[in-house]
Write a protein that holds these residues in place. Structure first.
Motif, mmCIF file in Angstrom:
data_model
loop_
_atom_site.group_PDB
_atom_site.id
_atom_site.type_symbol
_atom_site.label_atom_id
_atom_site.label_comp_id
_atom_site.label_asym_id
_atom_site.label_seq_id
_atom_site.Cartn_x
_atom_site.Cartn_y
_atom_site.Cartn_z
ATOM 1 N N TYR A 629 48.438 26.466 28.201
ATOM 2 C CA TYR A 629 47.329 25.666 27.659
ATOM 3 C C TYR A 629 47.665 25.134 26.264
ATOM 4 O O TYR A 629 47.291 24.009 25.905
ATOM 5 C CB TYR A 629 46.049 26.490 27.618
ATOM 6 C CG TYR A 629 45.422 26.712 28.979
ATOM 7 C CD1 TYR A 629 45.329 25.666 29.899
ATOM 8 C CD2 TYR A 629 44.928 27.963 29.342
ATOM 9 C CE1 TYR A 629 44.760 25.866 31.157
ATOM 10 C CE2 TYR A 629 44.347 28.175 30.591
ATOM 11 C CZ TYR A 629 44.277 27.126 31.494
ATOM 12 O OH TYR A 629 43.715 27.320 32.731
ATOM 13 N N LYS A 630 48.367 25.950 25.471
ATOM 14 C CA LYS A 630 48.775 25.461 24.152
ATOM 15 C C LYS A 630 49.774 24.317 24.280
ATOM 16 O O LYS A 630 49.768 23.374 23.468
ATOM 17 C CB LYS A 630 49.370 26.607 23.329
ATOM 18 C CG LYS A 630 48.319 27.573 22.787
ATOM 19 C CD LYS A 630 48.938 28.618 21.877
ATOM 20 C CE LYS A 630 47.890 29.485 21.232
ATOM 21 N NZ LYS A 630 48.476 30.506 20.322
ATOM 22 N N THR A 633 47.859 21.252 24.763
ATOM 23 C CA THR A 633 47.219 20.707 23.567
ATOM 24 C C THR A 633 48.174 19.840 22.755
ATOM 25 O O THR A 633 47.737 18.957 22.018
ATOM 26 C CB THR A 633 46.686 21.839 22.671
ATOM 27 O OG1 THR A 633 47.772 22.628 22.178
ATOM 28 C CG2 THR A 633 45.705 22.722 23.410
ATOM 29 N N PHE A 643 42.527 22.272 24.979
ATOM 30 C CA PHE A 643 41.949 23.019 23.862
ATOM 31 C C PHE A 643 40.859 23.970 24.361
ATOM 32 O O PHE A 643 40.787 25.133 23.946
ATOM 33 C CB PHE A 643 41.373 22.046 22.829
ATOM 34 C CG PHE A 643 42.418 21.192 22.158
ATOM 35 C CD1 PHE A 643 43.136 21.684 21.078
ATOM 36 C CD2 PHE A 643 42.695 19.904 22.605
ATOM 37 C CE1 PHE A 643 44.100 20.903 20.448
ATOM 38 C CE2 PHE A 643 43.652 19.121 21.984
ATOM 39 C CZ PHE A 643 44.367 19.618 20.911
ATOM 40 N N ALA A 646 42.493 26.885 26.396
ATOM 41 C CA ALA A 646 43.186 27.834 25.508
ATOM 42 C C ALA A 646 42.164 28.740 24.827
ATOM 43 O O ALA A 646 42.368 29.955 24.696
ATOM 44 C CB ALA A 646 44.010 27.073 24.470
ATOM 45 N N ALA A 647 41.027 28.155 24.412
ATOM 46 C CA ALA A 647 39.977 28.938 23.759
ATOM 47 C C ALA A 647 39.390 29.978 24.703
ATOM 48 O O ALA A 647 39.050 31.093 24.284
ATOM 49 C CB ALA A 647 38.874 28.013 23.245
ATOM 50 N N GLU A 658 41.262 31.950 16.482
ATOM 51 C CA GLU A 658 42.012 30.917 17.194
ATOM 52 C C GLU A 658 41.110 30.172 18.172
ATOM 53 O O GLU A 658 41.197 28.946 18.312
ATOM 54 C CB GLU A 658 43.184 31.539 17.950
ATOM 55 C CG GLU A 658 44.236 32.200 17.057
ATOM 56 C CD GLU A 658 43.908 33.650 16.731
ATOM 57 O OE1 GLU A 658 42.703 34.028 16.826
ATOM 58 O OE2 GLU A 658 44.846 34.403 16.380
ATOM 59 N N SER A 661 39.024 27.549 16.401
ATOM 60 C CA SER A 661 39.793 26.349 16.056
ATOM 61 C C SER A 661 39.957 25.439 17.273
ATOM 62 O O SER A 661 39.758 24.225 17.184
ATOM 63 C CB SER A 661 41.156 26.769 15.504
ATOM 64 O OG SER A 661 41.956 25.637 15.242
ATOM 65 N N HIS A 662 40.310 26.014 18.420
ATOM 66 C CA HIS A 662 40.518 25.205 19.618
ATOM 67 C C HIS A 662 39.214 24.612 20.137
ATOM 68 O O HIS A 662 39.171 23.447 20.576
ATOM 69 C CB HIS A 662 41.179 26.057 20.704
ATOM 70 C CG HIS A 662 42.648 26.234 20.496
ATOM 71 N ND1 HIS A 662 43.267 27.458 20.560
ATOM 72 C CD2 HIS A 662 43.637 25.334 20.201
ATOM 73 C CE1 HIS A 662 44.575 27.315 20.329
ATOM 74 N NE2 HIS A 662 44.817 26.041 20.109
ATOM 75 N N LYS A 665 38.130 21.608 18.057
ATOM 76 C CA LYS A 665 38.912 20.419 18.404
ATOM 77 C C LYS A 665 38.436 19.834 19.734
ATOM 78 O O LYS A 665 38.293 18.597 19.867
ATOM 79 C CB LYS A 665 40.399 20.791 18.490
ATOM 80 C CG LYS A 665 41.315 19.599 18.785
ATOM 81 C CD LYS A 665 41.263 18.556 17.680
ATOM 82 C CE LYS A 665 42.238 17.401 17.942
ATOM 83 N NZ LYS A 665 42.184 16.378 16.898
#
Length: 818
Positions: A629-630, A633, A643, A646-647, A658, A661-662, A665
C-alpha cells in the motif's frame, strides 16, 4: 437628730417622663437596628449574672462646694438580668459599700454604710447604632431605672471625731437607731469588653440620685443627695451552647451510606451519592458542620463539592437538621475521572463550628476556617475505589478498505449486425442497410477480434423481426435469422482455420464454442423508439394508436395500414428492425495471482493501480500488505485508495501517528469519502476521543457507510450502554457486546457472548467480572486463572480491581493474585 427631707416630687416626675420618653426610642431603634443585623447574624435571648467591685463618690451638703471629693471608698455588687434583644435588657442589682465625704471649712466628715437594690433597663448604644455583631469586642451601653437605698450614716467633727448626728442600728440614744430608706434613680454608662462566648468584662459608672437630702444627715434645702460608683466587673451569660464537644463525642452515631460502593466510572465521570443520617438529639441548634468528601488516590486527592449542615437556630441557606428528630440528606456530586482513581478511597473529615454569621450552603472548609475555630472530626471512609470496567473496550472498530477495482475475469465483447429483407432469413449483402451500415467491415473487425486469440467465453446471437407481420410467423422468422447469423459466423471461423497465417485455429467450432441464440420475435420496443426518433409529423398519433391496441394481431394490422399512409414507416422504420446481432464475448488476458503477488514486491512498476491494490489482498502478512500500500502511495500519488488502505493496516497495528498522516492525505485527495471518514472516526476512537469519533461516524453514515458497530463503541464509552447494545446487538460472540451486557446487568447473555468469542486473556477477564457480579466464586476464579495464564499482567490488574473487592479476602482469589 436630723429630720428626713421631703421627697422632691418634681424631680421624680421629670425622671419618669425621661425614662418613658426614652424607652420607645430605644425599642423602635433596636427593632430597626436588629432587623438589619439579624439578616446577617442571629441573636440569642439569655439570662446573665454579674459581679463587680469598685469605688464610690458622694455628692451632698458636706461637700457641696467640691464635687470632685477625693474621699472614695469601696463598693461591690451582684446582679442578674435578662437580655431580650441585641439592644434592650433588664437587670436587678444589689450593691453594698461605704460612702464617705469631708468638708474642711466646716470641719465636718460623714460616713455612711449603704446598700441598694436596683431594677434597671439597659440599652446597647453600639448595637442600636451599628447593628448587632456577636463577635464585636467593645460595646457601649446605657442604663437607668429605680432603686431602694438603705443607709446608716454618722456625721462628726473631723478634728476631734465628735459625733454630731447619727442613725442606724449601731447608733446610741439619743440618736435614731433605725436605718433610713429612700427611693433612688440610678443611671449611667458602661463599657462591655467581650472576653469569650459567655464571658464579658464590664466597666461602668452608676450615678444614684436620691429623693432625699439626709444621706449626710445635713438638710440644707439646696437639693437632694446623690452618690455614684465606678465599678469593674464580670458578666456570665447563660447563652445556648453550640455543644460542639457533645457532637464531636457522638460523631460515631452519624451514619453514611454510599451508593454504589465502590464508586463506578460511567463515561468520563464518577458520581458520588452519599446518604448522611443524623440521629435524634445529635445536631445542636446553634452548630454547623462542613461536609466535603475527598477522593484520595495515587499520592494526590480530588476534593468534591462542599455542603454545610446547620442547626435550627442558625441563619443561612445550609441544610437544616432538626435537633429533636435528626434528619437525612443525600449528597450528590460528580467529578471527571482521572487515571489512578481506580485505586482510591473516598473519605470525609467534617468540621464542626459555631457560626456567627448566616451559613452559606457551599462554603468551603478554607472559608470557614478563616472565620471560626473549628473542630476536625475523625476521617471516615465513604467508599473504596472506583470500578472502571467500562474502560475495557476492545478497539476492534470496523475499518473500511478502498475497493481495489481489480476483476479477475473481465469480459470484452465485439459485435456485428446483419440486416434481412422483409419476411426473409437468407443473407443478402446487396440490401441497402447491409451496404450503408458497413456490415462487411463489422464482420471483418469481428474476425480480427477473434484472431487476437483471446479465450472465448461464449457467443450471443440475437435476432428480431419487424412487427407488421403475423406474430407466430415472426417468431419463427427471428429463429431462422438467428441460425443464419450463427451459420455465417461458423463459416467465418472455418475460413480462418484454412488461413496458414492465422495465429491459432479453433477446432470443431460447432462443439468447442458455446453459442447462445435468442429468437426475440417482433421488435415492438425497437419500433416505438424508431418512430419516436423519426421526423414523421404524426408520430404521436401513430404511437398512441399502437399503445391503445392491446390485441397483438390488430396492432400488426394497424402498422400495415399506417405503412400505406406513411411511407417513412415502410422505408425507414421497419427495415432496421429485421436483423441479427452477433456478439463474441472473450476473457481479457490477465496476469495470474502468483505473477501479481511477485511483481508487487519485486517490480511493482509493471502493475497498474488496480493490480497493485489487489496484490495486497493476496497475502495475510500485514507487513507485506503495508509495504504494497505504501508503494501505491508513491506510484499512484494522486489515488486516495493507497493512502486509505495503508492507514487501515496501521490502525490494525495501532500505529496511530502514521495512520493519521495517511488518512489526512486520503481526505485531501478524496474529501467526504465514506471509507476515509469512517476510518478517521476509528482513529479518534483508538485515541479515546470518542466524541470526535462519533462526529466522524455520523458523517460517514450520511455518506452511506454502515457505522452502527463503531457508533456502538462510542456509546459504550459514553456510558450509554443500552444504546450501545442497540447498535452492536447484531454482532455475535463479540467482546464489546459482552461488555455492554455486563454493564447493563445481563450477565447470562454476556457469558454466552464471551464463551463463543475468541479465547484471550481479555475475554476470560470479562468472564471473571461477570462471575464476581453474579457472586459466582467458581466462575470468577476459574476464568481469572485462565485470564492470567493468557496474559500474566492481568494478575496485578485483578489485585487492585474493585470489581473483586468483595473477594479480596477469599483464599482462592488471594492465591491467584499474590
Amino acid at each position: 437628730m436630723t429630720v428626713m427631707k421631703k421627697v422632691n416630687y418634681k424631680s421624680f416626675v421629670m425622671m419618669l417622663i425621661l425614662m418613658l420618653g426614652l424607652a420607645p426610642v430605644l425599642v423602635f431603634g433596636q427593632q430597626e437596628g436588629t432587623e438589619k443585623s439579624e439578616k446577617k447574624s442571629s441573636f440569642d435571648k439569655h439570662f446573665f449574672l454579674q459581679a463587680s467591685g469598685g469605688v464610690s463618690q458622694f455628692f451632698g451638703d458636706v461637700n457641696k462646694f467640691n464635687y470632685h471629693n477625693e474621699r472614695v471608698n469601696l463598693f461591690y455588687g451582684f446582679g442578674a438580668g435578662y437580655q431580650f434583644s441585641p439592644v434592650i435588657g433588664v437587670r436587678g442589682l444589689f450593691n453594698n459599700g461605704w460612702v464617705v465625704s469631708t468638708r474642711e471649712e466646716s470641719d465636718l466628715r460623714m460616713s455612711s454604710s449603704v446598700w441598694d437594690a436596683q431594677l434597671q433597663l439597659t440599652a446597647s448604644l453600639t448595637n442600636l447604632i451599628f447593628g448587632y455583631k456577636p463577635e464585636r469586642f467593645l460595646n457601649v451601653y446605657a442604663f437607668a431605672g429605680g432603686a431602694l437605698t438603705n443607709y446608716s450614716s454618722i456625721l462628726f467633727r473631723d478634728s476631734d471625731w465628735h459625733v454630731i448626728d447619727r442613725n442606724g442600728p449601731d447608733a446610741e440614744a439619743p440618736f435614731d437607731q433605725e436605718a433610713y430608706r429612700a427611693v433612688t434613680i440610678p443611671a449611667g454608662l458602661g463599657l462591655n469588653f467581650r472576653l469569650a462566648e459567655k464571658w464579658d468584662l464590664n466597666l461602668e459608672y452608676n450615678l444614684r440620685t436620691m429623693f432625699v437630702d439626709d444621706l449626710d444627715l445635713l438638710v440644707s434645702g439646696d437639693g437632694n443627695d446623690a452618690y455614684s460608683t465606678a465599678m469593674l466587673g464580670v458578666t456570665y451569660k447563660f447563652k445556648p451552647s453550640a455543644n460542639l464537644k457533645s457532637m464531636e463525642k457522638n460523631y460515631g452515631l452519624v451514619k453514611y451510606e454510599t451508593t454504589p460502593d465502590p464508586l463506578v466510572k460511567v463515561g468520563d465521570t464518577v458520581c458520588v451519592n452519599v446518604k448522611v443520617v443524623f440521629p435524634e438529639k445529635y445536631f445542636a441548634k446553634k452548630a454547623a458542620m462542613n461536609f466535603q468528601p475527598e477522593l484520595k488516590y495515587a499520592g494526590t486527592s480530588r476534593k468534591l463539592k462542599a455542603v454545610n449542615f446547620q442547626g435550627e437556630d442558625v441563619n443561612g441557606d445550609g441544610i437544616v437538621i432538626n435537633y429533636k428528630n435528626g434528619g437525612t440528606y443525600t449528597y450528590v456530586d460528580c467529578i471527571p475521572y482521572e487515571p489512578g482513581m481506580n485505586v482510591s478511597e473516598l473519605v470525609v473529615s467534617p468540621k464542626l463550628y459555631e457560626p456567627k454569621e448566616p451559613v452559606s450552603r457551599n462554603a468551603t472548609p478554607e472559608e470557614i476556617g478563616a472565620k471560626y475555630k473549628v473542630i476536625d472530626l475523625p476521617e471516615r471512609k465513604l467508599a473504596d475505589g472506583v470500578i472502571v470496567t467500562d474502560m475495557r473496550i476492545t478497539h476492534d472498530e470496523t475499518l473500511i478498505l478502498a475497493d481495489h477495482g481489480y476483476e479477475k475475469e473481465t469480459i470484452i465483447s465485439k459485435e456485428a449486425t446483419i440486416y434481412f429483407a422483409v419476411n426473409m432469413h437468407n443473407l443478402n449483402w446487396n440490401l441497402p442497410l447491409n451496404r450503408n451500415n458497413q456490415v462487411q467491415k463489422q464482420l471483418d473487425d469481428l474476425a480480427a477480434f477473434i484472431k487476437m486469440g483471446y479465450s472465448i467465453r461464449d457467443i450471443d446471437i440475437n435476432a428480431w423481426a419487424s412487427p407488421e407481420g403475423e406474430e407466430s410467423f415472426n417468431q419463427g422468422l427471428s429463429e431462422r435469422r438467428a441460425q443464419a447469423g450463427k451459420k455465417h459466423l461458423l463459416d467465418m471461423i472455418k475460413k480462418m482455420a484454412k488461413d496458414k497465417k492465422a495465429p491459432f485455429v479453433i477446432e470443431n467450432p460447432e462443439t468447442s464454442l458455446k453459442f447462445n441464440t435468442y429468437a426475440n420475435g417482433e421488435d415492438w420496443n425497437g419500433f416505438m423508439k424508431a418512430v419516436e426518433a423519426s421526423n414523421i409529423g404524426d408520430k404521436r398519433i401513430i404511437m398512441n394508436v399502437v399503445n391503445s391496441q392491446p390485441d397483438v394481431s390488430k396492432r400488426e394490422q394497424e402498422i400495415r395500414n399506417m405503412s400505406l399512409v406513411y411511407r417513412e414507416i415502410e422505408e425507414d422504420v421497419l427495415p432496421p428492425l429485421r436483423r441479427a446481432v452477433i456478439a463474441v464475448n472473450c476473457f481479457e488476458p490477465k496476469k495470474t495471482d502468483e505473477e501479481i503477488a511477485t511483481l508487487a514486491t519485486s517490480d511493482p512498476s509493471k502493475l497498474n493501480d488496480k493490480e497493485l491494490l489487489y496484490a495486497a489482498t493476496l497475502t495475510n502478512d500485514n507487513e507485506t500488505k503495508l509495504r504494497i500500500y505504501k508503494t501505491a502511495t508513491t506510484q499512484y500519488a494522486n489515488d486516495w485508495r493507497g493512502f486509505n488502505n495503508a492507514a487501515v493496516i496501521e490502525l490494525e497495528g495501532n500505529q496511530l501517528g502514521e495512520a493519521a498522516s495517511h488518512l489526512n492525505k486520503a481526505d485531501q485527495l478524496e474529501p467526504n469519502n465514506k471509507a476515509v471518514v469512517n476510518n478517521l472516526g476509528a482513529l479518534a476512537s483508538k485515541k479515546a476521543d470518542y466524541k470526535g469519533a462519533a462526529v466522524q461516524y455520523n458523517k460517514a453514515k450520511t455518506l452511506g457507510a454502515d457505522v452502527n458497530y463503531n457508533l456502538g463503541i462510542t456509546q459504550l464509552a459514553a456510558g450509554k450502554y443500552d444504546s450501545a447494545l442497540g447498535l452492536m446487538g447484531d454482532k455475535k460472540c463479540n467482546s464489546n457486546v459482552a461488555l455492554a451486557q455486563i454493564l447493563t446487568g445481563k450477565y447470562s447473555e454476556a457469558t454466552t457472548s464471551l464463551k463463543c468469542a475468541p479465547e484471550s486473556g481479555h475475554n476470560y477477564y470479562l468472564l471473571a467480572v461477570a462471575g464476581a457480579r453474579s457472586n459466582d466464586v467458581k466462575m470468577l476464579t476459574e476464568n481469572l486463572a485462565k485470564a492470567i495464564e493468557k496474559d500474566p499482567s492481568l494478575k496485578a490488574t485483578a489485585a487492585e480491581d474493585r470489581e473483586f473487592i468483595k473477594f479480596f479476602a477469599n483464599p482462592e482469589f488471594a492465591n491467584l493474585v499474590k
